[in-house]
Design an enzyme around this catalytic site. Structure first.
Site, PDB file in Angstrom:
ATOM      1  N   TYR A   1     -15.138   4.629   8.217  1.00  0.00           N
ATOM      2  CA  TYR A   1     -13.688   4.588   8.442  1.00  0.00           C
ATOM      3  C   TYR A   1     -13.335   5.282   9.761  1.00  0.00           C
ATOM      4  O   TYR A   1     -12.592   4.747  10.587  1.00  0.00           O
ATOM      5  CB  TYR A   1     -13.015   5.273   7.258  1.00  0.00           C
ATOM      6  CG  TYR A   1     -11.528   5.434   7.332  1.00  0.00           C
ATOM      7  CD1 TYR A   1     -10.672   4.337   7.316  1.00  0.00           C
ATOM      8  CD2 TYR A   1     -10.947   6.715   7.360  1.00  0.00           C
ATOM      9  CE1 TYR A   1      -9.293   4.510   7.335  1.00  0.00           C
ATOM     10  CE2 TYR A   1      -9.582   6.887   7.372  1.00  0.00           C
ATOM     11  CZ  TYR A   1      -8.758   5.787   7.366  1.00  0.00           C
ATOM     12  OH  TYR A   1      -7.400   5.951   7.385  1.00  0.00           O
TER      13      TYR A   1
ATOM     14  N   GLY B   1       0.824  -1.219   0.000  1.00  0.00           N
ATOM     15  CA  GLY B   1       0.000   0.000   0.000  1.00  0.00           C
ATOM     16  C   GLY B   1       0.853   1.262   0.000  1.00  0.00           C
ATOM     17  O   GLY B   1       2.080   1.211  -0.096  1.00  0.00           O
TER      18      GLY B   1
END
Ligand code: AKB
Length: 316
Positions: free
Chosen positions: A142, A11
Site C-alpha cells: 500500500y 467507502g
C-alpha cells in the site's frame, strides 16, 4: 458550472465526502459511483452508478455524458488487506490512478483529488513530527503504491498541467462508515466494540502511537485544498496533514472516563509491524501555511463524539 464524479462513494471517506460535495455543489452536480451499492442517503440525494475504478471505457463515457469537470478518486485497497494480496492490490491502486490521470489529461478536467497516506513513510523515516520532505522507503504494498502515486501526480502536473491535489491522510476516525482493511482501523473498532460489548481486543500494542484525524476535519481539509487557488497548492505530490496522535492505551483511558467498566486487551498481529514502520506524529506546517489547514478535534472531543454517535446508532 462544476460537475463532479466521486469514485468510491460507499467507502469510509466517500460516504461522508459525497454528501458534503452535494451540499456545496448541488445534489445533481455530484455523480456518485462505487463498485458496490451506495448507502441510502447517497442513493436518495442524487445520481449514483455502479463503476469499477479499472473500467476505462465506462469512466470515459461517464465523464463525457455528464460533462464532468472534477473527479475525486477514493477507491483503494488499504494497508492490511494489501499485504494479504500484494500484486492484485498494487494493480488496483496503481492502474486506477493512472487511468484517472490519463482521463484528466485527455478530457482536460479542471481538477482531480486522489488521497495519499502516512503509509508513504517507512522504517527509515524520522518518526516524530515527520517532515513533509524526508526519507521515504515504505515497506508495505500500500505504501509503495501511494508513494509511486504521489510521483505520478507530480509528473502529470509538471508535464501536462493536470491540476491534481492530494493529502497524506493519517488514520481516519468516523462513526458513519467503518474503515476496512487498514492498520489504523483499531481506532474506529475500539469505539464500536466499547458501545456494543464493553470490551475490545486490540491488534496493536498498547504503546503504538499513530497519527489520526476525525473525519469532519479530513473532509474540511479535502474541500479546502480543492477550493484553494491553484497557486496556493505548492506541493503537487501530496501534503502532510497531522490531526492528533495517540496510542491504544490513551484512547482506552479516554473511553474509560465515559464507560468505567470498559476493558481492553492486546493481541498484536501482522499489522503491528506496519504500524511500527509509520510515523508517530506528523509536521503539517506546509499545509497550514499554503492553504490554511486547521484541525479542530483533540482526543477528548473525538472520544465523546464517537461514543455519543455510535451509542445513538445502536440504541436507535
Ligand atoms: C490504513 O491504515 O491503511 C489507512 C491509512 C493510514 O492510509 N487508514
Amino acid at each position: 458550472m462544476e460537475k463532479l464524479l466521486v469514485i468510491g462513494c460507499a467507502g469510509q471517506i466517500g460516504s461522508e465526502l459525497t454528501l458534503e460535495l452535494r451540499r456545496i455543489y448541488g445534489n445533481d452536480n455530484v455523480i456518485a459511483t462505487d463498485i458496490k451499492q451506495a448507502p441510502q442517503d447517497i442513493l436518495e440525494s442524487g445520481p449514483f452508478e455502479i463503476l469499477n475504478a479499472l473500467d476505462a471505457a465506462k469512466l470515459a463515457e461517464m465523464v463525457d455524458k455528464n460533462k464532468i469537470t472534477q473527479i475525486y478518486h477514493l477507491a483503494a485497497i488499504l494497508s492490511g488487506n494489501a499485504e494479504k494480496n500484494p500484486l492484485p492490490s498494487w494493480n488496483i491502486n496503481m492502474q486506477s490512478l493512472l487511468l484517472l490521470l490519463e482521463i484528466a489529461r485527455e478530457k482536460k478536467l479542471n481538477k482531480i483529488f486522489w488521497p495519499s497516506s502516512i503509509a508513504v513513510f517507512g522504517p527509515t523515516t524520522p518518526r516524530v513530527e515527520t517532515p513533509q520532505y524526508t526519507v521515504m522507503e515504505p515497506n508495505t504494498v500500500y505504501g509503495i503504491s501511494k508513494l509511486a502515486g504521489e510521483r505520478w501526480m507530480e509528473y502529470y502536473f509538471q508535464k501536462f498541467g493536470v491540476d491534481g491535489r492530494s493529502l497524506r491522510y493519517p488514520g481516519l476516525i468516523s462513526y458513519k462508515t467503518e474503515a476496512g482493511g487498514g492498520t489504523t482501523d483499531y481506532a474506529v473498532e475500539i469505539f464500536y466494540e466499547a458501545v456494543k460489548n464493553g470490551k475490545y481486543e486490540c491488534f496493536l500494542d498498547e504503546n503504538t502511537y499513530l497519527p489520526m484525524m476525525m473525519m469532519e476535519d479530513a473532509i474540511k481539509a479535502t474541500v479546502d485544498i480543492m477550493e484553494a487557488d491553484p497557486d496556493k497548492v505548492k506541493i503537487r505530490s501530496s501534503y502532510n496533514v497531522a490531526g492528533i496522535s495517540f496510542s491504544p492505551k490513551e484512547i482506552a483511558a479516554e473511553i474509560k472516563k465515559h464507560m468505567p467498566d470498559f476493558a481492553i486487551t492486546y493481541k498484536p498481529d501482522f499489522r503491528q509491524a506496519i504500524a511500527d514502520s509509520w510515523p508517530q506524529s506528523i509536521d503539517d506546517t506546509n499545509a497550514r501555511k499554503d492553504w490554511g489547514l486547521r484541525n479542530t478535534y483533540d482526543i477528548k472531543r473525538m472520544s465523546k463524539v464517537m461514543l455519543d454517535e455510535i451509542g445513538k446508532k445502536f440504541k436507535g
